[in-house]
Write a protein that holds these residues in place. Structure first.
Motif, PDB file in Angstrom:
ATOM      1  N   LYS A 291       0.380  -3.463  -9.636  1.00 40.16           N
ATOM      2  CA  LYS A 291       0.568  -2.030  -9.443  1.00 40.16           C
ATOM      3  C   LYS A 291      -0.734  -0.819  -9.317  1.00 40.16           C
ATOM      4  CE  LYS A 291       4.000  -3.856 -13.929  1.00 40.16           C
ATOM      5  NZ  LYS A 291       4.102  -3.535 -15.070  1.00 40.16           N
ATOM      6  N   ASN A 292      -0.904  -0.550 -10.874  1.00 38.95           N
ATOM      7  CA  ASN A 292      -2.332   0.182 -10.104  1.00 38.95           C
ATOM      8  C   ASN A 292      -3.419  -0.349  -9.830  1.00 38.95           C
ATOM      9  OD1 ASN A 292      -0.771   2.359 -10.271  1.00 38.95           O
ATOM     10  ND2 ASN A 292      -0.969   2.877 -12.519  1.00 38.95           N
TER      11      ASN A 292
ATOM     12  N   MET B 107     -11.681 -10.057  -6.221  1.00 39.98           N
ATOM     13  CA  MET B 107     -10.213 -10.579  -6.484  1.00 39.98           C
ATOM     14  C   MET B 107      -9.424  -8.788  -5.527  1.00 39.98           C
ATOM     15  SD  MET B 107      -7.014 -10.823  -9.140  1.00 39.98           S
ATOM     16  CE  MET B 107      -7.168  -9.145  -9.496  1.00 39.98           C
ATOM     17  N   ILE B 108      -9.094  -8.640  -4.689  1.00 40.06           N
ATOM     18  CA  ILE B 108      -7.974  -7.763  -4.021  1.00 40.06           C
ATOM     19  C   ILE B 108      -7.082  -8.025  -3.482  1.00 40.06           C
ATOM     20  CG2 ILE B 108      -8.472  -8.485  -1.868  1.00 40.06           C
ATOM     21  CD1 ILE B 108      -9.409  -5.229  -1.887  1.00 40.06           C
ATOM     22  N   ALA B 109      -6.094  -6.508  -3.370  1.00 40.63           N
ATOM     23  CA  ALA B 109      -4.133  -7.022  -3.508  1.00 40.63           C
ATOM     24  C   ALA B 109      -3.883  -6.804  -2.163  1.00 40.63           C
ATOM     25  CB  ALA B 109      -3.265  -5.886  -3.948  1.00 40.63           C
ATOM     26  N   ARG B 110      -3.639  -7.996  -1.724  1.00 41.64           N
ATOM     27  CA  ARG B 110      -3.978  -8.839  -0.213  1.00 41.64           C
ATOM     28  C   ARG B 110      -3.239  -7.774   1.135  1.00 41.64           C
ATOM     29  NH1 ARG B 110      -3.506 -13.504   2.167  1.00 41.64           N
ATOM     30  NH2 ARG B 110      -3.432 -15.079   0.330  1.00 41.64           N
ATOM     31  N   ASP B 111      -2.329  -6.681   0.314  1.00 38.66           N
ATOM     32  CA  ASP B 111      -1.252  -6.194   1.261  1.00 38.66           C
ATOM     33  C   ASP B 111      -1.956  -4.851   1.088  1.00 38.66           C
ATOM     34  OD1 ASP B 111       0.456  -8.065   1.832  1.00 38.66           O
ATOM     35  OD2 ASP B 111       1.634  -7.713   0.419  1.00 38.66           O
ATOM     36  N   LEU B 112      -2.882  -4.158   0.313  1.00 41.85           N
ATOM     37  CA  LEU B 112      -3.622  -2.711   0.711  1.00 41.85           C
ATOM     38  C   LEU B 112      -3.555  -2.222   1.777  1.00 41.85           C
ATOM     39  CD1 LEU B 112      -6.552  -2.564  -1.885  1.00 41.85           C
ATOM     40  CD2 LEU B 112      -3.952  -0.933  -1.722  1.00 41.85           C
TER      41      LEU B 112
ATOM     42  N   SER C 104     -14.679  -5.828 -14.549  1.00 39.65           N
ATOM     43  CA  SER C 104     -14.849  -4.418 -13.884  1.00 39.65           C
ATOM     44  C   SER C 104     -12.482  -4.771 -12.807  1.00 39.65           C
ATOM     45  CB  SER C 104     -16.014  -4.071 -13.038  1.00 39.65           C
ATOM     46  OG  SER C 104     -15.153  -2.682 -12.510  1.00 39.65           O
ATOM     47  N   TYR C 105     -12.437  -3.729 -13.526  1.00 36.17           N
ATOM     48  CA  TYR C 105     -11.055  -3.628 -12.349  1.00 36.17           C
ATOM     49  C   TYR C 105     -11.078  -2.322 -12.189  1.00 36.17           C
ATOM     50  CZ  TYR C 105      -9.560  -7.662 -15.890  1.00 36.17           C
ATOM     51  OH  TYR C 105      -9.666  -9.111 -16.380  1.00 36.17           O
ATOM     52  N   CYS C 106     -10.930  -2.280 -10.518  1.00 42.35           N
ATOM     53  CA  CYS C 106      -9.796  -0.875 -10.030  1.00 42.35           C
ATOM     54  C   CYS C 106      -9.339  -0.247 -10.338  1.00 42.35           C
ATOM     55  CB  CYS C 106     -10.900  -1.104  -8.958  1.00 42.35           C
ATOM     56  SG  CYS C 106     -10.724   0.579  -7.587  1.00 42.35           S
TER      57      CYS C 106
END
Length: 202
Positions: A43-44, A59-64, A90-92
């Motif tokens: 999501k966001n 951790m990072i969204a693979r499809d960015l 910490s969340y971005c």
């Protein structure tokens, strides 16, 4: 945060405004940070930093897309370097973007990718005076420097430094304007060709 970002650039030999995925991975290895590519929709949420018994992990969204991927990785690097004594993880995401700690991470990330002095030097070389920066100038800047700082990031900086009037770069459809100036990108022509081939076979 700007000074810290410049130190990291110098230590890791970053000399241009184009920071690649391989650059970021090399920096992460140097600090012993693991990368967890998350294959699911977040999501966001773009990324998160953890430091637990397994050690530091981002951790990072693979499809960015490339630009937000690089920026998010740089953002999370700031948390590792400067916020180890604070509450983690910490969340971005947009819910905490007004937090001073998160603002610091945004400043660090922008400076790591495209140092402010280099940004201003390019505008000076292009004879762009204060308050006179327009969207097409930033599109030319991004094309010439090949920076991985996004159009949104470039626009925010131009406004903050007074090169563009406040709000003048908000709501710009950057990709559409880029195509109007430079034409359709090659990858779109390739995609259209492949789609046509698939239709002809079906």
């Amino acid at each position: 945060m700007k000074s810290l970002a410049r130190e990291v650039r110098k230590h890791h030999g970053l000399t241009t405004p184009r920071v690649s995925k391989s650059d970021i991975r090399t920096i992460y290895r140097g600090y012993g940070i693991r990368i967890d590519l998350w294959p699911y929709s977040l999501k966001n949420l773009r990324g998160a930093y953890f430091n637990d018994d397994l050690g530091p992990t981002v951790m990072i969204a693979r499809d960015l897309p490339l630009d937000p991927y690089i920026f998010t990785m740089a953002h999370e690097l700031k948390h590792h370097l400067a916020d180890s004594g604070k509450t983690i993880p910490s969340y971005c995401d947009p819910s905490n973007e007004s937090d001073p700690v998160e603002i610091g991470a945004e400043v660090f990330a922008a400076e790591l990718i495209f140092p402010e002095n280099d940004f201003e030097a390019w505008l000076l070389e292009a004879h762009v005076a204060k308050s006179n920066c327009t969207p097409d100038i930033l599109i030319k800047m991004k094309r010439e420097t090949r920076t991985t700082l996004s159009y949104t990031g470039l626009g925010k900086r131009a406004e903050r430094l007074g090169y563009a009037q406040a709000g003048s770069l908000s709501g710009v459809r950057w990709k559409k304007l880029e195509e109007q100036i430079y034409g359709e990108p090659e990858y779109k022509r390739i995609q259209r060709y492949r789609q046509a081939c698939l239709k002809s076979r079906s």
